[in-house]
Design an enzyme around this catalytic site. Sequence first.
Site, PDB file in Angstrom:
ATOM      1  N   SER A 126      30.494  23.766 -12.167  1.00 13.38           N
ATOM      2  CA  SER A 126      30.039  24.626 -11.062  1.00 13.38           C
ATOM      3  C   SER A 126      30.783  25.967 -11.048  1.00 13.38           C
ATOM      4  O   SER A 126      30.209  26.985 -10.654  1.00 13.38           O
ATOM      5  CB  SER A 126      30.190  23.910  -9.712  1.00 13.38           C
ATOM      6  OG  SER A 126      31.538  23.795  -9.341  1.00 13.38           O
ATOM      7  N   ASN A 127      32.036  25.993 -11.494  1.00 13.96           N
ATOM      8  CA  ASN A 127      32.738  27.288 -11.571  1.00 13.96           C
ATOM      9  C   ASN A 127      32.117  28.159 -12.657  1.00 13.96           C
ATOM     10  O   ASN A 127      32.019  29.378 -12.506  1.00 13.96           O
ATOM     11  CB  ASN A 127      34.231  27.084 -11.812  1.00 13.96           C
ATOM     12  CG  ASN A 127      34.977  26.832 -10.512  1.00 13.96           C
ATOM     13  OD1 ASN A 127      35.160  27.737  -9.704  1.00 13.96           O
ATOM     14  ND2 ASN A 127      35.375  25.585 -10.289  1.00 13.96           N
ATOM     15  N   ARG A 164      46.776  15.987 -30.513  1.00 11.60           N
ATOM     16  CA  ARG A 164      46.580  17.154 -29.666  1.00 11.60           C
ATOM     17  C   ARG A 164      46.585  18.434 -30.498  1.00 11.60           C
ATOM     18  O   ARG A 164      45.793  19.349 -30.279  1.00 11.60           O
ATOM     19  CB  ARG A 164      47.686  17.219 -28.613  1.00 11.60           C
ATOM     20  CG  ARG A 164      47.436  18.338 -27.595  1.00 11.60           C
ATOM     21  CD  ARG A 164      48.670  18.679 -26.774  1.00 11.60           C
ATOM     22  NE  ARG A 164      49.264  17.550 -26.096  1.00 11.60           N
ATOM     23  CZ  ARG A 164      48.809  16.996 -24.984  1.00 11.60           C
ATOM     24  NH1 ARG A 164      47.709  17.446 -24.441  1.00 11.60           N
ATOM     25  NH2 ARG A 164      49.439  15.990 -24.402  1.00 11.60           N
ATOM     26  N   ILE A 176      45.072  18.871 -21.386  1.00  9.61           N
ATOM     27  CA  ILE A 176      46.303  19.658 -21.431  1.00  9.61           C
ATOM     28  C   ILE A 176      46.372  20.339 -22.788  1.00  9.61           C
ATOM     29  O   ILE A 176      46.168  19.696 -23.824  1.00  9.61           O
ATOM     30  CB  ILE A 176      47.523  18.748 -21.179  1.00  9.61           C
ATOM     31  CG1 ILE A 176      47.485  18.236 -19.746  1.00  9.61           C
ATOM     32  CG2 ILE A 176      48.825  19.512 -21.441  1.00  9.61           C
ATOM     33  CD1 ILE A 176      48.533  17.211 -19.399  1.00  9.61           C
ATOM     34  N   HIS A 218      42.907  26.127 -10.341  1.00 12.24           N
ATOM     35  CA  HIS A 218      43.467  24.835  -9.950  1.00 12.24           C
ATOM     36  C   HIS A 218      43.190  24.629  -8.460  1.00 12.24           C
ATOM     37  O   HIS A 218      43.378  25.550  -7.668  1.00 12.24           O
ATOM     38  CB  HIS A 218      44.978  24.813 -10.232  1.00 12.24           C
ATOM     39  CG  HIS A 218      45.590  23.496  -9.878  1.00 12.24           C
ATOM     40  ND1 HIS A 218      45.414  22.371 -10.657  1.00 12.24           N
ATOM     41  CD2 HIS A 218      46.330  23.113  -8.813  1.00 12.24           C
ATOM     42  CE1 HIS A 218      46.045  21.350 -10.087  1.00 12.24           C
ATOM     43  NE2 HIS A 218      46.598  21.779  -8.967  1.00 12.24           N
ATOM     44  N   LEU A 277      52.400  22.909 -17.095  1.00 16.41           N
ATOM     45  CA  LEU A 277      51.138  22.465 -16.496  1.00 16.41           C
ATOM     46  C   LEU A 277      50.923  23.109 -15.120  1.00 16.41           C
ATOM     47  O   LEU A 277      51.819  23.095 -14.274  1.00 16.41           O
ATOM     48  CB  LEU A 277      51.148  20.938 -16.351  1.00 16.41           C
ATOM     49  CG  LEU A 277      49.906  20.319 -15.701  1.00 16.41           C
ATOM     50  CD1 LEU A 277      48.687  20.464 -16.586  1.00 16.41           C
ATOM     51  CD2 LEU A 277      50.155  18.869 -15.350  1.00 16.41           C
TER      52      LEU A 277
HETATM   53  C1  GAR Z   1      37.373  22.373  -9.925  1.00 18.84           C
HETATM   54  O1  GAR Z   1      37.633  21.965  -8.607  1.00 18.84           O
HETATM   55  C2  GAR Z   1      38.614  22.933 -10.568  1.00 18.84           C
HETATM   56  O2  GAR Z   1      39.435  23.622  -9.658  1.00 18.84           O
HETATM   57  C3  GAR Z   1      39.293  21.684 -11.055  1.00 18.84           C
HETATM   58  O3  GAR Z   1      38.255  20.888 -11.559  1.00 18.84           O
HETATM   59  C4  GAR Z   1      37.064  21.183 -10.826  1.00 18.84           C
HETATM   60  C5  GAR Z   1      35.970  21.497 -11.820  1.00 18.84           C
HETATM   61  O4  GAR Z   1      34.737  21.645 -11.179  1.00 18.84           O
HETATM   62  N1  GAR Z   1      40.279  21.978 -12.070  1.00 18.84           N
HETATM   63  C6  GAR Z   1      41.402  21.309 -12.216  1.00 18.84           C
HETATM   64  O5  GAR Z   1      41.712  20.354 -11.531  1.00 18.84           O
HETATM   65  C7  GAR Z   1      42.311  21.825 -13.326  1.00 18.84           C
HETATM   66  N2  GAR Z   1      43.647  21.326 -13.171  1.00 18.84           N
HETATM   67  P1  GAR Z   1      33.534  22.348 -11.918  1.00 18.84           P
HETATM   68  O6  GAR Z   1      33.373  21.631 -13.269  1.00 18.84           O
HETATM   69  O7  GAR Z   1      32.364  22.088 -11.017  1.00 18.84           O
HETATM   70  O8  GAR Z   1      33.856  23.794 -12.070  1.00 18.84           O
END
Ligand code: GAR
Length: 214
Positions: A13-14, A61, A88, A105, A140
């Site tokens: 979604s981002n 990794r 990571i 985040h 991290l």
């Molecule tokens: C979002 O809430 C983002 O902030 C989080 O994962 C979600 C992804 O949503 N990211 C983390 O937790 C990174 N540490 P999306 O796939 O709908 O954008």
Amino acid sequence: MKSIVILISGRGSNMEAMLAAKLPCRIAAVIGNKADAKGLETARAHGIPVAVVAHAEHASRELFDAALAAEIDRHAPDLVVLAGFMRILGEAFVRRYQGRLMNIHPSLLPAFPGLHTHRRAIEAGCRVHGCTVHFVTPALDNGPVIIQAAVPVYSDDSEEALAARVLAQEHIAYPQAVRWFLEGRLSLDAGGRVRLDGERRGTGALLSPSPDAR
Ligand code: GAR
């Protein structure tokens, strides 16, 4: 025109918010670490080149990071955008893209790095929670903060309700941070903090719970 590559692991979604923001750049590719990441379908539907670098198919990794870097570098992007990318990344990878690797985040860092941020904010009794867009450093969920958005936490909040409230702000904050980068308005000061050229000062504060009306 500058170009960006977006890395996702799931819903995307981002990434969709980036597409909707009509940023002044070419989205050269969306890369997923899982073939079934839902956001890859969305990217394809928008005609954006999609690639999969599956972490499960790499023995270490280091090998995964190297394959991912090779795929990214094919596009020579100005910026690499981690948008819900849940692997990571090793130090060599992060250093390779230093200053042009961004992450979002779902907490007000440095509070709550890691997972389950919304649940942890509720359990800690926070009245304010939110999200952070930052440049990535090898530690991290760490690195110079570009923008943060804060939302209230209500006494009867569920993890899901709070996550949705934060996510709505992620969709505003992340495209804004990328736009500032593309406009060349972000730099680091001597203390390693982000400076925004032409920073606007807000006038309001978020009080949570809201004070009584008088
Ligand atoms: C979002 O809430 C983002 O902030 C989080 O994962 C979600 C992804 O949503 N990211 C983390 O937790 C990174 N540490 P999306 O796939 O709908 O954008």
